[in-house]
Scaffold this active site. Sequence first.
Site, PDB file in Angstrom:
ATOM      1  N   GLU A 144      36.651  36.651  38.058  1.00  0.00           N
ATOM      2  CA  GLU A 144      35.759  37.697  37.537  1.00  0.00           C
ATOM      3  C   GLU A 144      36.281  38.284  36.231  1.00  0.00           C
ATOM      4  O   GLU A 144      35.498  38.572  35.334  1.00  0.00           O
ATOM      5  CB  GLU A 144      35.637  38.835  38.563  1.00  0.00           C
ATOM      6  CG  GLU A 144      34.834  38.460  39.796  1.00  0.00           C
ATOM      7  CD  GLU A 144      34.993  39.495  40.903  1.00  0.00           C
ATOM      8  OE1 GLU A 144      35.467  40.609  40.632  1.00  0.00           O
ATOM      9  OE2 GLU A 144      34.645  39.156  42.051  1.00  0.00           O
ATOM     10  N   VAL A 145      37.579  38.487  36.157  1.00  0.00           N
ATOM     11  CA  VAL A 145      38.164  39.103  34.959  1.00  0.00           C
ATOM     12  C   VAL A 145      38.844  37.996  34.137  1.00  0.00           C
ATOM     13  O   VAL A 145      39.775  37.340  34.618  1.00  0.00           O
ATOM     14  CB  VAL A 145      39.178  40.202  35.334  1.00  0.00           C
ATOM     15  CG1 VAL A 145      39.793  40.797  34.071  1.00  0.00           C
ATOM     16  CG2 VAL A 145      38.507  41.282  36.176  1.00  0.00           C
ATOM     17  N   HIS A 162      46.879  37.313  42.081  1.00  0.00           N
ATOM     18  CA  HIS A 162      46.737  38.284  43.163  1.00  0.00           C
ATOM     19  C   HIS A 162      47.935  38.100  44.085  1.00  0.00           C
ATOM     20  O   HIS A 162      48.262  36.963  44.449  1.00  0.00           O
ATOM     21  CB  HIS A 162      45.482  38.004  43.993  1.00  0.00           C
ATOM     22  CG  HIS A 162      44.198  38.114  43.234  1.00  0.00           C
ATOM     23  ND1 HIS A 162      43.359  39.197  43.362  1.00  0.00           N
ATOM     24  CD2 HIS A 162      43.595  37.276  42.357  1.00  0.00           C
ATOM     25  CE1 HIS A 162      42.294  39.018  42.588  1.00  0.00           C
ATOM     26  NE2 HIS A 162      42.417  37.861  41.967  1.00  0.00           N
ATOM     27  N   HIS A 221      45.582  36.353  35.668  1.00  0.00           N
ATOM     28  CA  HIS A 221      46.236  37.226  36.634  1.00  0.00           C
ATOM     29  C   HIS A 221      46.492  36.484  37.933  1.00  0.00           C
ATOM     30  O   HIS A 221      45.789  35.531  38.264  1.00  0.00           O
ATOM     31  CB  HIS A 221      45.384  38.472  36.927  1.00  0.00           C
ATOM     32  CG  HIS A 221      43.976  38.157  37.364  1.00  0.00           C
ATOM     33  ND1 HIS A 221      42.992  37.825  36.468  1.00  0.00           N
ATOM     34  CD2 HIS A 221      43.400  38.114  38.590  1.00  0.00           C
ATOM     35  CE1 HIS A 221      41.861  37.610  37.122  1.00  0.00           C
ATOM     36  NE2 HIS A 221      42.088  37.760  38.415  1.00  0.00           N
TER      37      HIS A 221
HETATM   38  P1  AMP Z   1      39.332  37.706  39.963  1.00  0.00           P
HETATM   39  O1  AMP Z   1      38.108  37.498  40.795  1.00  0.00           O
HETATM   40  O2  AMP Z   1      40.450  36.785  40.345  1.00  0.00           O
HETATM   41  O3  AMP Z   1      39.036  37.693  38.479  1.00  0.00           O
HETATM   42  O4  AMP Z   1      39.859  39.150  40.348  1.00  0.00           O
HETATM   43  C1  AMP Z   1      39.688  40.286  39.580  1.00  0.00           C
HETATM   44  C2  AMP Z   1      40.214  41.451  40.385  1.00  0.00           C
HETATM   45  O5  AMP Z   1      40.334  42.580  39.542  1.00  0.00           O
HETATM   46  C3  AMP Z   1      39.309  41.866  41.550  1.00  0.00           C
HETATM   47  O6  AMP Z   1      40.039  41.749  42.775  1.00  0.00           O
HETATM   48  C4  AMP Z   1      38.965  43.320  41.233  1.00  0.00           C
HETATM   49  O7  AMP Z   1      38.921  44.137  42.380  1.00  0.00           O
HETATM   50  C5  AMP Z   1      40.097  43.731  40.293  1.00  0.00           C
HETATM   51  N1  AMP Z   1      39.778  44.802  39.370  1.00  0.00           N
HETATM   52  C6  AMP Z   1      38.694  44.915  38.573  1.00  0.00           C
HETATM   53  N2  AMP Z   1      38.769  46.035  37.834  1.00  0.00           N
HETATM   54  C7  AMP Z   1      39.953  46.635  38.174  1.00  0.00           C
HETATM   55  C8  AMP Z   1      40.607  47.827  37.750  1.00  0.00           C
HETATM   56  N3  AMP Z   1      40.061  48.648  36.832  1.00  0.00           N
HETATM   57  N4  AMP Z   1      41.805  48.141  38.307  1.00  0.00           N
HETATM   58  C9  AMP Z   1      42.344  47.336  39.233  1.00  0.00           C
HETATM   59  N5  AMP Z   1      41.786  46.193  39.670  1.00  0.00           N
HETATM   60  C10 AMP Z   1      40.595  45.852  39.144  1.00  0.00           C
END
Ligand code: AMP
Length: 119
Positions: free
Chosen positions: A99-100, A106, A104
């Site tokens: 998503e981001v 997890h 990163h």
């Molecule tokens: P991914 O699907 O691997 O890109 O995961 C992105 C993660 O970022 C998700 O688990 C979200 O809950 C987390 N996330 C999005 N915005 C924030 C934020 N402002 N602070 C902390 N975590 C976030």
Amino acid sequence: MNYDYNNIFAKIIKKDIKANVIFEDEYFLSFYDINPKAKIHALVIPKGCYTDYFDFYKRASNIEILAFNKGVNIVLEKLELIKSGYRIIANSGVNGGQEVPHFHLHILGGNKIGAMVNQ
Ligand code: AMP
């Protein structure tokens, strides 16, 4: 994938958005996920502009890679996950469900993590 300089993690690195920081140094930042999927759900990111796992390990300097890998271990120790165990996940691209668009990992722990993938 081109790097999006306005993505949410870029804003966290710039301190434009607050995060609950676990550990940080010149190259590395770790903070708690805002929407935890386990009792402990940390995110670890390099501060450099990399879109995903492949991009990071392809373009990052040795210093950045070392700092990142060491940073992961520091976080594992800080969160006391070594004995009880944990799972590390890197989502990438559409099929990976990323998503981001800033690389990163997890780190999930604190309880038994479920199935590795949805069947
Ligand atoms: P991914 O699907 O691997 O890109 O995961 C992105 C993660 O970022 C998700 O688990 C979200 O809950 C987390 N996330 C999005 N915005 C924030 C934020 N402002 N602070 C902390 N975590 C976030």
